[in-house]
Design an enzyme around this catalytic site. Structure first.
Site, PDB file in Angstrom:
ATOM      1  N   ASN A   8      38.482  10.777  18.526  1.00 32.81           N
ATOM      2  CA  ASN A   8      37.688  11.215  19.678  1.00 32.81           C
ATOM      3  C   ASN A   8      36.533  12.086  19.153  1.00 32.81           C
ATOM      4  OD1 ASN A   8      36.709  12.993  21.722  1.00 32.81           O
ATOM      5  ND2 ASN A   8      38.405  12.379  23.021  1.00 32.81           N
ATOM      6  N   HIS A  11      33.326  16.114  20.446  1.00 32.72           N
ATOM      7  CA  HIS A  11      32.826  17.428  20.041  1.00 32.72           C
ATOM      8  C   HIS A  11      31.715  17.366  18.997  1.00 32.72           C
ATOM      9  CE1 HIS A  11      35.281  19.159  22.936  1.00 32.72           C
ATOM     10  NE2 HIS A  11      36.396  18.725  22.392  1.00 32.72           N
ATOM     11  N   ARG A  19      22.209  22.418  21.552  1.00 34.75           N
ATOM     12  CA  ARG A  19      20.769  22.620  21.343  1.00 34.75           C
ATOM     13  C   ARG A  19      19.921  21.523  21.968  1.00 34.75           C
ATOM     14  NH1 ARG A  19      19.189  26.262  17.254  1.00 34.75           N
ATOM     15  NH2 ARG A  19      20.532  28.044  17.587  1.00 34.75           N
ATOM     16  N   HIS A  44      34.851  10.539  25.827  1.00 32.77           N
ATOM     17  CA  HIS A  44      35.096  10.858  27.239  1.00 32.77           C
ATOM     18  C   HIS A  44      33.746  11.121  27.898  1.00 32.77           C
ATOM     19  CE1 HIS A  44      37.460  13.624  30.245  1.00 32.77           C
ATOM     20  NE2 HIS A  44      36.699  12.752  30.851  1.00 32.77           N
ATOM     21  N   ARG A  46      32.231  12.559  30.764  1.00 36.03           N
ATOM     22  CA  ARG A  46      32.631  13.426  31.879  1.00 36.03           C
ATOM     23  C   ARG A  46      31.585  13.386  32.990  1.00 36.03           C
ATOM     24  NH1 ARG A  46      36.786  17.308  30.575  1.00 36.03           N
ATOM     25  NH2 ARG A  46      36.198  18.178  32.574  1.00 36.03           N
ATOM     26  N   ARG A  50      28.888  17.040  29.877  1.00 35.21           N
ATOM     27  CA  ARG A  50      28.749  18.221  29.007  1.00 35.21           C
ATOM     28  C   ARG A  50      28.678  17.871  27.521  1.00 35.21           C
ATOM     29  NH1 ARG A  50      34.668  20.905  29.712  1.00 35.21           N
ATOM     30  NH2 ARG A  50      34.025  20.843  31.866  1.00 35.21           N
ATOM     31  N   HIS A  51      29.212  16.717  27.144  1.00 31.15           N
ATOM     32  CA  HIS A  51      29.052  16.336  25.731  1.00 31.15           C
ATOM     33  C   HIS A  51      28.512  14.898  25.598  1.00 31.15           C
ATOM     34  CE1 HIS A  51      33.180  15.166  26.594  1.00 31.15           C
ATOM     35  NE2 HIS A  51      33.686  16.379  26.392  1.00 31.15           N
ATOM     36  N   GLU A  71      37.162   7.101  27.802  1.00 28.87           N
ATOM     37  CA  GLU A  71      37.958   7.899  28.748  1.00 28.87           C
ATOM     38  C   GLU A  71      37.043   8.277  29.902  1.00 28.87           C
ATOM     39  OE1 GLU A  71      39.154  11.411  26.737  1.00 28.87           O
ATOM     40  OE2 GLU A  71      40.364  10.352  25.289  1.00 28.87           O
ATOM     41  N   THR A 101      38.985  21.635  29.095  1.00 33.28           N
ATOM     42  CA  THR A 101      39.296  20.285  28.622  1.00 33.28           C
ATOM     43  C   THR A 101      40.233  19.661  29.652  1.00 33.28           C
ATOM     44  OG1 THR A 101      40.208  18.972  26.791  1.00 33.28           O
ATOM     45  CG2 THR A 101      41.230  21.113  27.175  1.00 33.28           C
ATOM     46  N   THR A 102      40.574  18.385  29.478  1.00 29.58           N
ATOM     47  CA  THR A 102      41.459  17.710  30.428  1.00 29.58           C
ATOM     48  C   THR A 102      42.765  18.496  30.553  1.00 29.58           C
ATOM     49  OG1 THR A 102      40.530  15.686  29.530  1.00 29.58           O
ATOM     50  CG2 THR A 102      42.402  15.443  31.008  1.00 29.58           C
ATOM     51  N   GLU A 152      48.815   6.455  28.003  1.00 32.54           N
ATOM     52  CA  GLU A 152      48.625   7.442  26.942  1.00 32.54           C
ATOM     53  C   GLU A 152      49.375   8.691  27.392  1.00 32.54           C
ATOM     54  OE1 GLU A 152      44.629   8.272  25.614  1.00 32.54           O
ATOM     55  OE2 GLU A 152      45.259  10.150  24.688  1.00 32.54           O
ATOM     56  N   HIS A 201      46.112  14.540  22.866  1.00 33.88           N
ATOM     57  CA  HIS A 201      45.688  15.823  23.429  1.00 33.88           C
ATOM     58  C   HIS A 201      46.372  16.987  22.721  1.00 33.88           C
ATOM     59  CE1 HIS A 201      43.831  18.687  25.989  1.00 33.88           C
ATOM     60  NE2 HIS A 201      43.132  17.723  26.550  1.00 33.88           N
ATOM     61  N   HIS A 224      39.599  17.101  18.700  1.00 35.89           N
ATOM     62  CA  HIS A 224      39.140  18.449  18.387  1.00 35.89           C
ATOM     63  C   HIS A 224      39.543  18.908  16.991  1.00 35.89           C
ATOM     64  CE1 HIS A 224      39.199  22.867  18.430  1.00 35.89           C
ATOM     65  NE2 HIS A 224      38.092  22.722  19.134  1.00 35.89           N
TER      66      HIS A 224
HETATM   67  N1  PXP Z   1      43.273  11.754  24.931  1.00 33.09           N
HETATM   68  C1  PXP Z   1      42.714  12.117  26.126  1.00 33.09           C
HETATM   69  C2  PXP Z   1      43.026  11.279  27.324  1.00 33.09           C
HETATM   70  C3  PXP Z   1      41.844  13.214  26.216  1.00 33.09           C
HETATM   71  O1  PXP Z   1      41.300  13.537  27.406  1.00 33.09           O
HETATM   72  C4  PXP Z   1      41.521  13.919  25.039  1.00 33.09           C
HETATM   73  C5  PXP Z   1      40.539  15.043  25.107  1.00 33.09           C
HETATM   74  O2  PXP Z   1      39.307  14.572  25.533  1.00 33.09           O
HETATM   75  C6  PXP Z   1      42.114  13.515  23.837  1.00 33.09           C
HETATM   76  C7  PXP Z   1      42.993  12.443  23.811  1.00 33.09           C
HETATM   77  C8  PXP Z   1      41.822  14.208  22.551  1.00 33.09           C
HETATM   78  O3  PXP Z   1      42.337  15.505  22.604  1.00 33.09           O
HETATM   79  P1  PXP Z   1      42.032  16.516  21.426  1.00 33.09           P
HETATM   80  O4  PXP Z   1      40.550  16.703  21.378  1.00 33.09           O
HETATM   81  O5  PXP Z   1      42.755  17.745  21.827  1.00 33.09           O
HETATM   82  O6  PXP Z   1      42.565  15.895  20.174  1.00 33.09           O
END
Ligand code: PXP
Length: 252
Positions: A8, A11, A19, A44, A46, A50-51, A71, A101-102, A152, A201, A224
């Site tokens: 993912n 970030h 910036r 994701h 959103r 935001r990202h 996502e 976050t989610t 998931e 997550h 993350h």
């Molecule tokens: N899976 C889902 C459905 C998520 O919403 C996220 C965070 O966006 C992740 C996985 C990844 O989570 P993390 O960034 O904590 O590894």
């Protein structure tokens, strides 16, 4: 079968958006992850953007050759974007406006009709429909009823319990073991229903091994912790280290 690892890269976009600059490149990050052996890229989109931005989705669809997992919330706006972009998979998530976050899984049980319609729309256009849910038997049953192909399992509660535990045998381990058992039982039930089982997550190099030992899990979505590690060792090494942590099936 070895477990798949989707990275993912939200970030990477978070740093760029801090910036509103062209760098770091989300596409460059996706390419580096694929080069390091990632099985797929997860992002994701959103509602608040935001990202990840809409244009990132278009560019990623053109450049990701492994597997693209989008996502998103189950809204008409997002479904239109998915229909146009055609990622390989869409994971429907719960989204609350001011969350960092989610926060937990989608309540499929209370939103059965809306989720069912979204799953139908995704499947009609050939995308794999995955639902991000808590490891709860009632949610799994409804996920099966609405025709999702994958769930998931949200590992946030396990990850949080592991923060206060010294491994799975030491001090504070009772809750971590309970959460791990919930994940294991949920994975078994989902597999019995014929659902593919993913997890994600809050997973880290330290805690992922416990979840990787659950044999029904075929896919991880991790972001993350890998992007954080990449600041020190580079993205390719960070991806490789996570692969090794998963393969070990043990806590670090
Ligand atoms: N899976 C889902 C459905 C998520 O919403 C996220 C965070 O966006 C992740 C996985 C990844 O989570 P993390 O960034 O904590 O590894």
């Amino acid at each position: 079968m070895s477990v798949r690892l989707n990275i993912n890269i939200d970030h990477v976009a978070t740093v760029r958006q801090a910036r509103r600059a062209p760098e770091p490149s989300v596409i460059g990050a996706a390419m580096a992850c694929e080069q390091a052996g990632a099985d797929g890229i997860t992002v994701h989109l959103r509602g608040d953007r935001r990202h990840i931005q809409d244009n990132d989705i278009r560019l990623l669809r053109d450049s990701v050759t492994t597997y693209l997992n989008l996502e998103m919330a189950a809204t008409e706006e997002m479904l239109d974007i998915a229909r146009q972009a055609r990622p390989d998979a869409v994971t429907l998530v719960a989204e609350r406006p001011n969350e960092i976050t989610t926060e937990g899984g989608l309540d499929v049980k209370s939103n059965k009709d809306a989720v069912s319609k979204a799953v139908d729309a995704l499947r009609e256009t050939g995308m794999l429909a995955s639902l991000f849910i808590d490891p709860d038997p009632a949610q799994i049953e409804v996920a099966h009823q609405v025709g999702a192909q994958q769930v998931e399992l949200c590992t946030a509660a396990y990850a949080e319990a592991m923060l206060g535990a010294r491994g799975l045998h030491g001090e504070g381990a009772v809750r971590a073991n309970q959460e791990l058992r919930r994940l294991r039982e949920a994975a078994e039930l989902a597999a019995q229903y014929g659902l593919l089982v993913a997890a994600g997550h809050g997973l880290t190099y330290r805690n992922v091994g416990g979840v990787a030992a659950i044999e029904q899990i075929v896919e991880f979505n991790i972001g993350h912790n890998i992007v954080a590690r990449a600041i020190f060792v580079g993205l390719e090494n960070a991806v490789k280290e996570m692969r090794a942590a998963i393969a070990s099936k043990k806590l670090a």
